[in-house]
Structures are given as structure tokens and as C-alpha cells.
Write a protein that holds these residues in place. Structure first.
Motif, PDB file in Angstrom:
ATOM      1  N   ASP A 116       0.855  -1.185  -0.663  1.00 12.21           N
ATOM      2  CA  ASP A 116       0.222  -0.036  -0.320  1.00 12.21           C
ATOM      3  C   ASP A 116       1.127   0.901   0.289  1.00 12.21           C
ATOM      4  OD1 ASP A 116      -1.837  -1.219   0.009  1.00 12.21           O
ATOM      5  OD2 ASP A 116      -2.639  -0.892   2.110  1.00 12.21           O
ATOM      6  N   ASP A 152       1.253   1.964  -3.794  1.00 14.68           N
ATOM      7  CA  ASP A 152      -0.440   2.316  -3.997  1.00 14.68           C
ATOM      8  C   ASP A 152      -0.486   3.363  -4.066  1.00 14.68           C
ATOM      9  OD1 ASP A 152      -2.021   1.886  -6.222  1.00 14.68           O
ATOM     10  OD2 ASP A 152      -2.735   0.285  -4.220  1.00 14.68           O
ATOM     11  N   LEU A 161      -0.241  -1.741  -8.867  1.00 16.38           N
ATOM     12  CA  LEU A 161       0.986  -1.518  -8.603  1.00 16.38           C
ATOM     13  C   LEU A 161       1.588  -1.363 -10.555  1.00 16.38           C
ATOM     14  CD1 LEU A 161       3.047  -2.391  -5.814  1.00 16.38           C
ATOM     15  CD2 LEU A 161       1.699  -0.511  -5.969  1.00 16.38           C
ATOM     16  N   GLU A 181       5.980   1.931 -10.091  1.00 11.68           N
ATOM     17  CA  GLU A 181       6.128   1.627  -8.300  1.00 11.68           C
ATOM     18  C   GLU A 181       6.735  -0.179  -8.156  1.00 11.68           C
ATOM     19  OE1 GLU A 181       1.433   4.755  -7.464  1.00 11.68           O
ATOM     20  OE2 GLU A 181       1.906   2.438  -8.495  1.00 11.68           O
ATOM     21  N   LYS A 236      -2.451  -6.807  -6.124  1.00 11.06           N
ATOM     22  CA  LYS A 236      -1.792  -7.298  -4.737  1.00 11.06           C
ATOM     23  C   LYS A 236      -2.116  -8.856  -4.418  1.00 11.06           C
ATOM     24  CE  LYS A 236      -3.322  -4.921  -1.405  1.00 11.06           C
ATOM     25  NZ  LYS A 236      -4.371  -3.465  -0.086  1.00 11.06           N
TER      26      LYS A 236
END
Length: 212
Positions: free
Chosen positions: A69, A72, A79, A83, A185
Motif C-alpha cells: 500500500d 500503491d 502497482l 511503482e 495485490k
């Protein structure tokens, strides 16, 4: 912005992500140690197995989620390639990340399987009352497996350093289901579940020569 981010004021997201990943793998090693200890008897093996399931699916993945997170930025559960690249670098860190915990990650499913076997052989949880064949025999098998895996992972790490770009690309292909460097995720949880098909793929991508 994730609600938990407020607890990390003063730290860069990258530092928080690395911290959460380090804590996650530290917890994984602790759960593994508890399972190994339960093989020696005098412990409720079933309770240990239930506890490790809860810790893995709640505490371990909560820490992984928090690390995810922090990268994110849009809270989308995915992502992007930039990222994802930053997160991947933390995940593969040799200081507290997956690379420094590959032996524990690889041993986890084997030890869990053996503890289930011990529970079947000794349902009352007292391996010591049945002599060395149950408790110490399994402990010796675990130690042999650990030694073999440690040697292979040490060799694989040397090979990884020499072939880092190629291996990183292969590893990221396992984590990124889209194959474009993005990380979801849900995919991350599948890959980091010890004993899952995708976790085995991850280990093979890191160490193609792995034989255990």
C-alpha cells in the motif's frame, strides 16, 4: 492515502515498505521455528498448525499489504510498472527482504507437511513418549533438508548476482501476471504463500538449478 500511513509520519514510503517486508519475513521465520519446535513433542501440534495458519494469513499478509500500500499511490490494488519496480527492489533486498529469507521460505511447506505427519503419528502431541523415531527423527530430516537447501541457495545467490538483470526479469514475470511489470495485490499474495504453485515458480526463477 492508506489509513495506516499516518502511523509512519517522518519516514519515506520506501523506508516503510522495506520495514514492513522485513517484519513480514521475520515473522515467517518465527512461525517456522515454532513448527520445528513442535516436532519434538510436548506441544500441541494441532494448535501450532492452527496458529501458523492464522499468523500467515492474517499477520504475515497484513505486513505484506502495508508494504504494498505504501507504493500503491492510487489505492487501486495494483502497482504500475514504476511503482512495481520500486516495490520489487525492496522485496528482493538482501538485507531483510526475500533474498535473505529464501531458506525459510523454501523450508516452510516441507516443515508444515512434516508437522502434519507427526500429528497423524502422534495425535496426543507427545512425541517424546514414543521414542526418538517420531521427534528426533523428523528433526534430523529437517536439518538435512535445511543444510541442502542452504547450500543450494548460497550457490544460487552467487549466480543471481552475476545474472541479476536476467533473473530479475524472470522473477518479475512470475509476480506480474500481466507480464508488463505491473503487480496486483492478489498476485503478490499467491506468490508469497509458501508452498503455492506460484511460490515454487518464484524459487525456480531465482534458482533454476534447485533440486529440493
Amino acid at each position: 492515502q492508506p489509513a495506516h500511513a499516518s502511523s509512519s509520519l517522518g519516514k519515506a514510503p520506501e523506508e516503510d515498505a522495506a520495514h514492513f517486508l522485513m517484519e513480514a519475513f521475520r515473522l515467517l521465520a518465527s512461525i517456522l521455528a515454532n513448527m520445528e519446535a513442535a516436532m519434538h513433542g510436548g506441544t500441541d501440534a494441532e494448535a501450532v498448525l492452527n496458529s501458523q495458519d492464522r499468523q500467515l494469513h492474517e499477520e504475515f499478509f497484513d505486513l505484506i499489504d502495508q508494504a504494498f500500500d505504501h507504493h500503491d499511490q492510487m489505492g487501486s490494488g495494483m502497482l504500475d510498472s514504476i511503482e512495481g519496480g520500486a516495490f520489487f527492489a525492496h522485496l528482493m533486498d538482501v538485507h531483510g527482504g526475500l533474498l535473505s529469507n529464501l531458506v525459510a521460505f523454501g523450508m516452510y511447506p516441507r516443515v508444515k507437511m512434516m508437522l502434519r505427519q507427526r500429528l497423524q503419528q502422534d495425535p496426543i502431541g507427545d512425541a517424546s513418549s514414543r521414542g526418538p523415531s517420531v521427534g528426533s527423527g523428523m528433526a534430523e530430516e529437517v536439518e538435512r533438508f535445511r543444510n541442502s537447501l542452504s547450500l543450494q541457495m548460497a550457490s544460487a545467490l552467487e549466480s543471481y548476482i552475476v545474472n541479476k538483470s536476467e533473473r530479475d526479469e524472470a522473477l518479475l514475470q512470475v509476480i506480474s501476471s500481466a507480464g508488463d511489470g505491473t503487480i496486483r495485490k492478489e498476485d503478490l499474495k499467491e506468490v508469497l504463500t509458501p508452498g503455492s504453485y506460484r511460490s515454487a515458480m518464484l524459487l525456480r526463477a531465482f534458482a533454476p538449478e534447485l533440486t529440493v
